[in-house]
Scaffold this active site. Structure first.
Site, short mmCIF file in Angstrom:
data_model
loop_
_atom_site.label_atom_id
_atom_site.label_comp_id
_atom_site.label_asym_id
_atom_site.label_seq_id
_atom_site.Cartn_x
_atom_site.Cartn_y
_atom_site.Cartn_z
N GLY A 230 2.50 1.22 -7.21
CA GLY A 230 2.60 2.63 -7.60
C GLY A 230 1.23 3.27 -7.75
O GLY A 230 1.01 4.41 -7.31
N ASP A 231 0.31 2.55 -8.36
CA ASP A 231 -1.05 3.06 -8.53
C ASP A 231 -1.73 3.23 -7.18
O ASP A 231 -2.51 4.17 -6.97
CB ASP A 231 -1.87 2.12 -9.41
#
Length: 277
Positions: A230-231
């Site tokens: 996600g990052d």
């Protein structure tokens, strides 16, 4: 996120990072790793507290994190406002804050978000974790900052938790993204909300208009470690954003970045991306 953005940009010194470390070996490792990747690490150093650590527990391709924040919990807005550091804040086209920072230095979030409102820059934030919305003092930081947020990121669970804590009585992600995008802004620009859903298409909403953007779906045997996916998506997205790309192309850059990260152990990447912004 910042290391991935820097990797995608391939322009040394295009990014900077502020946070707090201890005066120890782990702090030196973090600074060296950032510098090796071309990120300007402008750390506040807390000589009384060790650098924070995080254990990543990986079972097959699933993962869980166990953190010991230590010095990371001690960042102060005074460091942000030191002349050398504030010059970087003022000069940044984009500032991105992880939601976790709401537990550490709300004053820094306020100072940076208001500065971007003043100078016309872009301020981005991530919901980061459901508990941040479930603890009233942390949720209050988001509520206070939202009028100044140009791009809001989160995953499906975080978005649904926001809706739950707001009493919206829905789990419909498109509706939640729409309502988040329409929270009144203190800026002239319209807020963009990006909700990722793992291997399902990302939901993007701008001023109430929802679109969906596919991610790169990999076969199970190619998945090595989903930690940081996600990052990494955010990092790729921000790299596209700083290049002035339309949202659809930012999503493509984010999807590419995430697809690279999940095929490697840890948040690591090859020397150069096989992707042109």
């Amino acid at each position: 996120s910042i290391r991935v953005a820097q990797w995608m940009l391939q322009e040394p010194g295009a990014t900077a990072y502020m946070g707090c470390v201890g005066a120890d070996e782990n702090g030196a490792k973090l600074k060296a790793a950032c510098e090796a990747d071309g990120v300007n690490a402008m750390y506040m150093v807390d000589k009384a507290t060790p650098t924070g650590t995080c254990a990543t527990l990986v079972v097959s391709v699933e993962r869980s994190l166990c953190t010991n924040l230590d010095a990371a919990n001690n960042y102060k807005v005074e460091h942000c406002k030191e002349p050398e550091n504030w010059k970087v804040v003022e000069g940044a086209k984009i500032i991105y804050s992880a939601g976790f920072f709401a537990t550490v230095s709300p004053d820094s979030i306020k100072a940076a978000s208001r500065q971007k409102a003043h100078d016309g820059g872009i301020y981005c934030m991530n919901l980061s974790a459901p508990f941040l919305m479930q603890v009233p003092p942390f949720k209050a930081v988001f509520v206070d900052t939202m009028p100044y947020v140009d791009f809001l990121f989160g995953n499906e669970t975080e978005a649904q938790t926001w809706a739950e804590t707001e009493g919206w009585e829905t789990t419909d992600l498109e509706f939640i993204a729409m309502r988040l995008s329409l929270i009144p802004s203190a800026k002239k620009s319209k807020r963009t909300v990006v909700i990722t859903q793992g291997c399902d298409p990302a939901i993007v909403c701008v001023n109430g208009l929802v679109t969906k953007h596919p991610v790169i779906v990999l076969p199970q045997e190619k998945l090595v470690d989903t930690n940081g996916a996600g990052d990494a998506y955010v990092g790729g997205f921000l790299a596209g954003l700083v290049k002035g790309l339309p949202v659809a192309d930012c999503c493509k850059a984010g999807a590419y970045s995430a697809s690279v990260i999940v095929q490697r152990s840890g948040c690591t990447f090859p020397a150069k991306p096989d992707y042109k912004l």
